[in-house]
Design a protein around this motif. Sequence first.
Motif, PDB file in Angstrom:
ATOM      1  N   GLU A 171      -9.750   4.500  24.302  1.00  0.00           N
ATOM      2  CA  GLU A 171      -8.309   5.303  24.206  1.00  0.00           C
ATOM      3  C   GLU A 171      -7.468   4.528  24.229  1.00  0.00           C
ATOM      4  N   VAL A 172      -8.035   4.250  22.765  1.00  0.00           N
ATOM      5  CA  VAL A 172      -6.361   2.644  22.801  1.00  0.00           C
ATOM      6  C   VAL A 172      -5.853   3.594  21.884  1.00  0.00           C
ATOM      7  N   TYR A 173      -4.544   2.853  21.464  1.00  0.00           N
ATOM      8  CA  TYR A 173      -3.625   3.541  20.563  1.00  0.00           C
ATOM      9  C   TYR A 173      -2.511   2.691  20.053  1.00  0.00           C
ATOM     10  N   ARG A 174      -2.573   2.169  19.145  1.00  0.00           N
ATOM     11  CA  ARG A 174      -1.948   1.201  18.541  1.00  0.00           C
ATOM     12  C   ARG A 174      -0.606   1.849  17.430  1.00  0.00           C
ATOM     13  N   ASP A 175       0.137   1.060  17.078  1.00  0.00           N
ATOM     14  CA  ASP A 175       1.574   1.555  16.547  1.00  0.00           C
ATOM     15  C   ASP A 175       0.618   0.070  15.107  1.00  0.00           C
ATOM     16  N   GLU A 176      -0.035   0.590  13.767  1.00  0.00           N
ATOM     17  CA  GLU A 176      -0.832  -0.330  13.134  1.00  0.00           C
ATOM     18  C   GLU A 176      -0.022  -0.474  11.989  1.00  0.00           C
ATOM     19  N   ALA A 177       0.713  -1.768  11.357  1.00  0.00           N
ATOM     20  CA  ALA A 177       1.417  -2.259  10.042  1.00  0.00           C
ATOM     21  C   ALA A 177       0.377  -1.709   9.065  1.00  0.00           C
ATOM     22  N   VAL A 178       0.316  -1.932   8.065  1.00  0.00           N
ATOM     23  CA  VAL A 178      -0.219  -1.274   6.695  1.00  0.00           C
ATOM     24  C   VAL A 178       0.450  -2.055   5.924  1.00  0.00           C
ATOM     25  N   ARG A 179      -1.019  -2.932   5.152  1.00  0.00           N
ATOM     26  CA  ARG A 179      -0.122  -3.254   4.021  1.00  0.00           C
ATOM     27  C   ARG A 179      -0.407  -3.990   2.669  1.00  0.00           C
ATOM     28  N   ARG A 180      -0.700  -4.578   2.075  1.00  0.00           N
ATOM     29  CA  ARG A 180      -0.597  -4.195   0.317  1.00  0.00           C
ATOM     30  C   ARG A 180      -0.852  -5.393  -0.551  1.00  0.00           C
ATOM     31  N   ILE A 181      -1.465  -5.750  -1.626  1.00  0.00           N
ATOM     32  CA  ILE A 181      -1.167  -6.743  -2.788  1.00  0.00           C
ATOM     33  C   ILE A 181      -1.965  -5.695  -3.487  1.00  0.00           C
ATOM     34  N   THR A 182      -1.010  -5.934  -4.975  1.00  0.00           N
ATOM     35  CA  THR A 182      -1.724  -5.073  -6.053  1.00  0.00           C
ATOM     36  C   THR A 182      -2.336  -6.812  -6.720  1.00  0.00           C
ATOM     37  N   ALA A 183      -3.120  -6.499  -7.788  1.00  0.00           N
ATOM     38  CA  ALA A 183      -3.201  -7.557  -8.504  1.00  0.00           C
ATOM     39  C   ALA A 183      -2.274  -8.277  -9.549  1.00  0.00           C
ATOM     40  N   ALA A 184      -1.515  -7.523  -9.616  1.00  0.00           N
ATOM     41  CA  ALA A 184      -0.511  -7.739 -10.698  1.00  0.00           C
ATOM     42  C   ALA A 184       0.582  -8.846  -9.910  1.00  0.00           C
ATOM     43  N   GLN A 185       0.874  -8.065  -9.075  1.00  0.00           N
ATOM     44  CA  GLN A 185       1.779  -9.064  -7.529  1.00  0.00           C
ATOM     45  C   GLN A 185       1.201 -10.486  -7.271  1.00  0.00           C
ATOM     46  N   TRP A 186      -0.599 -10.186  -7.502  1.00  0.00           N
ATOM     47  CA  TRP A 186      -1.491 -11.444  -6.904  1.00  0.00           C
ATOM     48  C   TRP A 186      -1.303 -12.828  -8.089  1.00  0.00           C
ATOM     49  N   ARG A 187      -1.912 -12.241  -9.248  1.00  0.00           N
ATOM     50  CA  ARG A 187      -1.323 -12.834 -10.857  1.00  0.00           C
ATOM     51  C   ARG A 187       0.089 -13.673 -10.408  1.00  0.00           C
ATOM     52  N   GLY A 188       0.983 -12.874  -9.852  1.00  0.00           N
ATOM     53  CA  GLY A 188       2.992 -13.238 -10.086  1.00  0.00           C
ATOM     54  C   GLY A 188       2.558 -14.527  -8.919  1.00  0.00           C
ATOM     55  N   ARG A 189       1.795 -14.365  -8.252  1.00  0.00           N
ATOM     56  CA  ARG A 189       1.724 -15.738  -7.036  1.00  0.00           C
ATOM     57  C   ARG A 189       1.158 -16.783  -7.488  1.00  0.00           C
ATOM     58  N   ARG A 190       0.715 -16.784  -8.565  1.00  0.00           N
ATOM     59  CA  ARG A 190      -0.545 -17.636  -8.503  1.00  0.00           C
ATOM     60  C   ARG A 190       0.168 -19.335  -9.032  1.00  0.00           C
TER      61      ARG A 190
END
Length: 202
Positions: A183-202
């Motif tokens: 019985e554990v409850y937490r607030d969870e951050a939900v994150r995402r990176i798209t393929a286009a965003q990943w390629r832009g960081r290369r």
Amino acid sequence: MTETISTSASRSPRTPTLVTRRLVLRPWHIDDGADARSLFLYASDPAVGPSAAWPPHTSETQSAEIIRTVLSAPQTFAVVLKPGDEAVGSIGLKPLSGLTEADDTERRDAMEIGYWIGTPFWGRGLITEAAREVLRHGFEDLGLAAVWGTHDLTNISSSKVMDKLGLSLIRVHRHAHLALLGEVYRDEAVRRITAAQWRGRR
């Protein structure tokens, strides 16, 4: 850097072996005493599992069973520090969990990254190094459109890893039930990176 890469999509049962400067990311060895002992050594630490939403392991037998039933899943890797073969953590890509609250469009060609590493190896950038290679594998080899991740809002270490990886905050899942912890409850951050965003960081 990659070795013995499978170019099949994420639906493939085959898990490749990936290699970085300091690490080998390989499949977990089922019914292997050494892997079960290593897993128990690090996963029995109460500082590790609960922060990743699972309880500490209580025996090598349990660790061996978790390798067979959980860590043998496709695209799940033991984190091995060169030059040895001891598994000191785990990282992988899996279908999106309910924590992401993603709709059908967001789920298309997407997977979720998860990871942990034993406490003796914290603060060395090893999980960030491993995760960068897993992202590369997901986008280049598996052809994913996006990779998601979740972490407890108070888990600063995981938040910093995802910042370095470029996973942007999408929303917060409030009062999420972490069933494996009871019985554990937490607030969870939900994150995402798209393929286009990943390629832009290369």
